[in-house]
Scaffold this motif. Structure first.
Motif, PDB file in Angstrom:
ATOM      1  N   ILE A 192       0.842  -1.201   0.000  1.00 17.18           N
ATOM      2  CA  ILE A 192       0.000   0.000   0.000  1.00 17.18           C
ATOM      3  C   ILE A 192       0.877   1.252   0.000  1.00 17.18           C
ATOM      4  O   ILE A 192       0.664   2.190  -0.770  1.00 17.18           O
ATOM      5  N   ASP A 193       1.892   1.266   0.897  1.00 17.53           N
ATOM      6  CA  ASP A 193       2.791   2.423   0.992  1.00 17.53           C
ATOM      7  C   ASP A 193       3.404   2.746  -0.370  1.00 17.53           C
ATOM      8  O   ASP A 193       3.484   3.911  -0.775  1.00 17.53           O
ATOM      9  N   TYR A 194       3.857   1.710  -1.048  1.00 15.46           N
ATOM     10  CA  TYR A 194       4.530   1.880  -2.339  1.00 15.46           C
ATOM     11  C   TYR A 194       3.618   2.575  -3.344  1.00 15.46           C
ATOM     12  O   TYR A 194       4.037   3.504  -4.049  1.00 15.46           O
ATOM     13  N   GLU A 195       2.364   2.135  -3.396  1.00 16.29           N
ATOM     14  CA  GLU A 195       1.423   2.721  -4.348  1.00 16.29           C
ATOM     15  C   GLU A 195       1.116   4.180  -3.998  1.00 16.29           C
ATOM     16  O   GLU A 195       1.025   5.037  -4.886  1.00 16.29           O
ATOM     17  N   LEU A 196       0.965   4.466  -2.713  1.00 18.59           N
ATOM     18  CA  LEU A 196       0.679   5.839  -2.292  1.00 18.59           C
ATOM     19  C   LEU A 196       1.888   6.742  -2.548  1.00 18.59           C
ATOM     20  O   LEU A 196       1.739   7.890  -2.991  1.00 18.59           O
ATOM     21  N   ILE A 197       3.080   6.215  -2.282  1.00 14.21           N
ATOM     22  CA  ILE A 197       4.314   6.982  -2.515  1.00 14.21           C
ATOM     23  C   ILE A 197       4.479   7.295  -4.001  1.00 14.21           C
ATOM     24  O   ILE A 197       4.824   8.425  -4.378  1.00 14.21           O
ATOM     25  N   LEU A 198       4.232   6.303  -4.858  1.00 14.08           N
ATOM     26  CA  LEU A 198       4.351   6.534  -6.306  1.00 14.08           C
ATOM     27  C   LEU A 198       3.406   7.638  -6.766  1.00 14.08           C
ATOM     28  O   LEU A 198       3.761   8.481  -7.594  1.00 14.08           O
ATOM     29  N   LYS A 199       2.198   7.615  -6.237  1.00 14.45           N
ATOM     30  CA  LYS A 199       1.220   8.638  -6.632  1.00 14.45           C
ATOM     31  C   LYS A 199       1.663  10.017  -6.140  1.00 14.45           C
ATOM     32  O   LYS A 199       1.518  11.022  -6.855  1.00 14.45           O
ATOM     33  N   ASP A 200       2.221  10.085  -4.928  1.00 10.58           N
ATOM     34  CA  ASP A 200       2.716  11.362  -4.408  1.00 10.58           C
ATOM     35  C   ASP A 200       3.907  11.871  -5.206  1.00 10.58           C
ATOM     36  O   ASP A 200       4.033  13.071  -5.474  1.00 10.58           O
ATOM     37  N   LEU A 201       4.792  10.954  -5.599  1.00  5.71           N
ATOM     38  CA  LEU A 201       5.953  11.354  -6.414  1.00  5.71           C
ATOM     39  C   LEU A 201       5.507  11.946  -7.755  1.00  5.71           C
ATOM     40  O   LEU A 201       6.087  12.913  -8.242  1.00  5.71           O
ATOM     41  N   GLU A 202       4.469  11.370  -8.301  1.00 10.44           N
ATOM     42  CA  GLU A 202       3.912  11.871  -9.562  1.00 10.44           C
ATOM     43  C   GLU A 202       3.463  13.331  -9.406  1.00 10.44           C
ATOM     44  O   GLU A 202       3.758  14.187 -10.252  1.00 10.44           O
ATOM     45  N   ALA A 203       2.777  13.615  -8.293  1.00 10.42           N
ATOM     46  CA  ALA A 203       2.283  14.979  -8.039  1.00 10.42           C
ATOM     47  C   ALA A 203       3.429  15.944  -7.758  1.00 10.42           C
ATOM     48  O   ALA A 203       3.443  17.072  -8.260  1.00 10.42           O
ATOM     49  N   ILE A 204       4.425  15.480  -6.981  1.00  7.28           N
ATOM     50  CA  ILE A 204       5.586  16.322  -6.652  1.00  7.28           C
ATOM     51  C   ILE A 204       6.389  16.650  -7.912  1.00  7.28           C
ATOM     52  O   ILE A 204       6.822  17.789  -8.124  1.00  7.28           O
ATOM     53  N   ASP A 205       6.597  15.641  -8.752  1.00  6.84           N
ATOM     54  CA  ASP A 205       7.380  15.842  -9.982  1.00  6.84           C
ATOM     55  C   ASP A 205       6.754  16.910 -10.883  1.00  6.84           C
ATOM     56  O   ASP A 205       7.461  17.751 -11.454  1.00  6.84           O
TER      57      ASP A 205
END
Length: 365
Positions: free
Chosen positions: A128-141
């Motif tokens: 779960i953490d991995y999926e949430l982190i990936l989505k946050d990285l997308e927004a940050i990028d």
């Protein structure tokens, strides 16, 4: 205040069972992934013994507890951030919540299939953490790209913002949540518009069997160890047993059931109370013969804004607040006795409402 906690987790960990216990709604609970597709929303009464005591003293015509919303979000799977399963929709549902209740399977039962074939709450958490982190990285990028362009024009403020965002990006890329990064309050402002998933306050609910409901088990011990640095709450419940308790009709029956398990209250009560704390909420009361009522406010709210929770006119025309401390009210037994003993304070616009205050507002129409 329409504030929501979202229940997340992998399929078949007990999310919908917990939701049913919390809300008495009947979300479909079945032994296969994606049983929950549309999020179920339940309005949950927040248990508060102080309300019961005020009812005894005031004997009002009705009692109104405070509530929060709980959302049962469908089970995430690997690849959700890329749209696997029903990933994008699920992640959007999480984004709309104010805090997260992450249910982890911490019980062994061969009759209930696990989406990954074995019980491992740490692996499940990391999925779960991995999926949430990936989505946050997308927004940050995306935001970094925007401010990099602006900074190339010589805009120093844009450069500062970009530097802060890069700090968040590095933290996420190390596999850690935004909530665990220590930054200055001013720096947090630069990500507030992104509504990052891993910035939300979180509670881990370890779903165990009856034998582990008091002190946990080896799975719970591992969860405690892994989340120690996360600034997160951990609660142990047996969701299937909570479902049995919820089916009992009388308070006495439920208490006997709890006593047999060595528990003082249902686990769902602790989940609700901790959810309330996660959302940084506080309660004040109004107490009269017509109604005793609990009102939800954000911690640190001043008297006029607290009055506005009742009605916007109360905030606009605020004159003063008459305040009695809960301990004084229950000790002396009535509003009149508190007045006579000098225990009613008159407060102005700068008064910060405290949890448990009994309030009466004066305002201009």
């Amino acid at each position: 205040m329409a504030l929501k906690c979202g229940i997340v987790g992998l399929p078949n960990v007990g999310k919908s069972t917990l939701f049913n216990c919390l809300s008495n709604a009947k979300a479909q609970s079945a032994n296969f992934p994606f049983c929950t597709i549309e999020p179920n929303v339940g309005v949950i009464t927040v248990p508060d013994e102080r309300l019961t005591k005020l009812e005894e003293l005031v004997n009002p015509e009705k009692v109104q507890p405070t509530t929060i919303e709980i959302v049962d979000i469908a089970g995430l799977v690997k690849g959700a951030s890329k749209g696997e399963g029903l990933g994008n929709k699920f992640l959007a549902n999480i984004r709309e919540t104010d805090a997260i209740i992450h249910v982890l399977r911490c019980f062994d039962n061969d009759n209930i299939v696990h989406v990954d074939g074995s019980v491992d709450p740490i692996r499940d958490k990391e999925t779960i953490d991995y999926e949430l982190i990936l989505k946050d990285l997308e927004a940050i990028d995306k935001k970094i790209q925007k401010y990099d362009k602006i900074s190339r024009t010589g805009d120093k403020e844009a450069r500062k913002i970009s530097d802060v965002l890069i700090k968040y990006k590095a933290h996420l890329e190390s596999g850690q949540s935004v909530r665990s990064l220590e930054v200055e309050e001013k720096e947090k402002e630069h990500i507030s518009d992104l509504m990052l998933l891993t910035a939300k306050p979180i509670m881990y609910v370890c779903n165990v069997d009856d034998s582990a409901v008091q002190s946990g088990n080896k799975h719970v011990d591992r969860v405690r160890e892994v989340v120690a640095k996360e600034n997160a709450s951990i609660i142990i419940i047996a969701a299937s047993t909570e479902a049995d308790i919820a089916e009992l009709e009388s308070f006495e029956e439920r208490q006997m059931f709890l006593e047999d398990l060595g528990l003082k209250e249902p686990g769902v009560n602790r989940v609700i109370q901790t959810s309330y704390d996660l959302l940084d909420l506080s309660t004040y009361f109004t107490a009269g013969v017509k109604e005793v009522r609990a009102w939800t406010i954000r911690k640190g709210m001043k008297a006029p804004q607290a009055a506005g929770v009742i009605h916007s006119d109360f905030e606009k025309g605020f004159i003063r607040a008459e305040v009695i401390k809960y301990s004084d009210f229950t000790e002396l037994g009535s509003e009149i006795a508190c007045k006579e003993n000098g225990k009613m304070n008159v407060e102005g616009k700068e008064y910060v409402v405290e949890d448990g205050d009994i309030m009466h507002f004066r305002f201009n129409n």
